[in-house]
Design an enzyme around this catalytic site. Structure first.
Site, PDB file in Angstrom:
ATOM      1  CD  GLU A  69       6.808  33.101  20.775  1.00  0.00           C
ATOM      2  OE1 GLU A  69       6.582  32.794  19.610  1.00  0.00           O
ATOM      3  OE2 GLU A  69       7.572  34.017  21.111  1.00  0.00           O
ATOM      4  CD  GLU A  70       9.247  23.615  23.712  1.00  0.00           C
ATOM      5  OE1 GLU A  70      10.207  24.154  23.161  1.00  0.00           O
ATOM      6  OE2 GLU A  70       9.271  22.457  24.167  1.00  0.00           O
ATOM      7  NE  ARG A  71       9.576  25.935  29.277  1.00  0.00           N
ATOM      8  CZ  ARG A  71      10.747  26.331  29.748  1.00  0.00           C
ATOM      9  NH1 ARG A  71      10.852  27.502  30.365  1.00  0.00           N
ATOM     10  NH2 ARG A  71      11.820  25.570  29.613  1.00  0.00           N
ATOM     11  CB  ALA A  93       3.169  22.730  25.818  1.00  0.00           C
TER      12      ALA A  93
END
Ligand SMILES: Cc1cc2nc3c(=O)[nH]c(=O)nc-3n(C[C@H](O)[C@H](O)[C@H](O)COP(=O)(O)OP(=O)(O)OC[C@H]3O[C@@H](n4cnc5c(N)ncnc54)[C@H](O)[C@@H]3O)c2cc1C
Length: 386
Positions: free
Chosen positions: A241-243, A246
């Site tokens: 999810e972070e990626r 981003a």
């Protein structure tokens, strides 16, 4: 992906928020090296922007991930990368595992106020000796009575100096590195926690980043997220999810800087004609816009897989690799066309040049993405796969 009137409404809300509540103040916040994170988060919480995909029972909107991407893309239009990063840490880096695996009590205590914008969250994984190699972290959390006692330190922790809690990864046994880690929620005001001075960063200057030290820090064992020993796996999930966040955030930022640079080169005259009339210049814009559109398509494809419940590791890693590299390319090309103005500190292209550089390092460096892509495809002969 098909966007609906609801996506459009959310996009408008976020865009207005960025234009009215963030951009006018960003020069001051960049200068100060921090922003009034609790005030900003409270306003976002009131608009529902901090819990787009989070469960309704915790105060979230319970929408699918496509809505989250709309918000992240619009946040990319902020006049710096630091404030969006702080928001992304809150929504997509420090709280996804808590929302998915945390007990009801733990979610009520930490997730609900984070969604309301009353608590600021930090994700505490990296250490001085272990950034890319997450399995090599040394921080320990040992059971003692009903508590965990935490010792160690975490490095480069975004939001840390203003945080209310950390989502901490620590070793809870001497087992093998991928099964000895657990995720624990640690209130930032617990005795035994101390901080370094704010780190003096190249970019993302309006966020606070520091080293965090844990010296016999006691938290109740009920602050464990999910099952003991599953922390590494949960962090790897949380990274996806972070990626995606981003990548689409970078898309928003790049689109804005390309457009600002197009506008500038329409106005700026050299050798008796607007700069943009040079084919070399307008072809370059066409090329960059194509690349950004390709990154967006890749990210939305990953998002569709995520919504369908599929493993997005490969797609998210490919998109993250592309986002980091493309951000550097866009920033460098655009900065060039601003000439001397591009070399000035407060120029939008130089801002992207500084802030966007983190994209190839944080949340898994480019080379880590390349390693994952190799592992998940048939690039290497089977015997060389690790
Ligand atoms: C501004 C900022 C904010 C951050 N925020 C957070 C946060 O909130 N929470 C958190 O936990 N962490 C955070 N980080 C840490 C970040 O995730 C790490 O810096 C990143 O994962 C890289 O780890 P490292 O710095 O230890 O680099 P290292 O692991 O030492 O790697 C150095 C370089 O070596 C190369 N490399 C590494 N491994 C390989 C390999 N196998 N093959 C080839 N090349 C390789 C890569 O180019 C890499 O950049 C932040 C960092 C910064 C700079």
């Amino acid at each position: 992906m098909k966007f609906t009137a609801e996506h459009d409404a959310l996009r408008r809300t976020t865009r207005q928020f960025v234009e009215n509540e963030l951009n006018p103040f960003i020069p001051e916040w960049e200068e100060a090296g921090r922003f009034p994170i609790h005030d900003v988060f409270k306003k976002m919480g009131n608009l529902g922007l901090l819990g787009i995909c989070k469960p309704e029972e915790n105060g979230g909107l319970g929408l699918d991930y496509s809505y989250n991407l709309v918000v992240a893309e619009e946040l990319g239009r902020a006049a710096c990368g630091g404030v969006p990063l702080a928001i992304g840490v809150q929504t997509d880096m420090a709280t996804p595992a808590l929302a998915r695996f945390g007990s009801k009590e733990l979610r009520d205590e930490f997730l609900n106020p984070a969604i309301r914008g009353e608590y600021v969250a930090s994700i505490a994984v990296s250490e001085v000796h272990a950034g890319s190699d997450v399995a090599a972290i040394k921080t320990t959390a040992k059971k003692d009575g009903d508590d965990y006692v935490i010792n160690g330190s975490k490095m480069w922790i975004t939001n840390s100096l203003q945080a209310d809690f950390f989502c901490l990864l620590a070793n809870t046994s001497d087992d093998k590195p991928h099964v000895n880690k657990s995720m624990i929620i640690v209130p930032a005001k617990t005795a035994g926690i101390s901080f370094s001075e704010p780190l003096n960063k190249l970019g993302m200057r309006s966020t606070t980043t520091a080293q965090v030290y844990f010296d016999n820090v006691r938290v109740p064992q009920r602050n464990l997220v999910g099952v003991e020993g599953m922390g590494f796996m949960m962090q790897m999930m949380q990274f996806q999810e972070e990626r995606m966040w981003a990548c689409i955030n970078a898309v928003g930022g790049m689109e804005k800087v390309i457009q600002q640079t197009i506008d500038y080169t329409r106005e700026r005259t050299t050798f008796g004609q607007p700069l943009i009339h040079n084919q070399y210049v307008h072809f370059r814009f066409a090329e960059l816009m194509t690349e950004v559109a390709a990154l967006k398509a890749l990210t939305l494809q990953a998002c569709e897989q995520h919504i369908a419940g599929e493993d997005v590791t490969l797609m998210a890693s490919m998109a993250k690799l592309k986002a980091g590299r493309l951000s550097r390319e866009v920033a460098d090309s655009c900065l060039q066309y601003w000439g001397g103005n591009g070399f000035m500190w407060d120029n939008p292209a130089s801002q992207l040049f500084r802030d966007g550089r983190l994209g190839s390092i944080g949340g898994g460096a480019d080379e880590i993405m390349l390693g994952i892509i190799c592992k998940l495809t048939d690039i290497l002969p089977k015997k060389q796969k690790k």
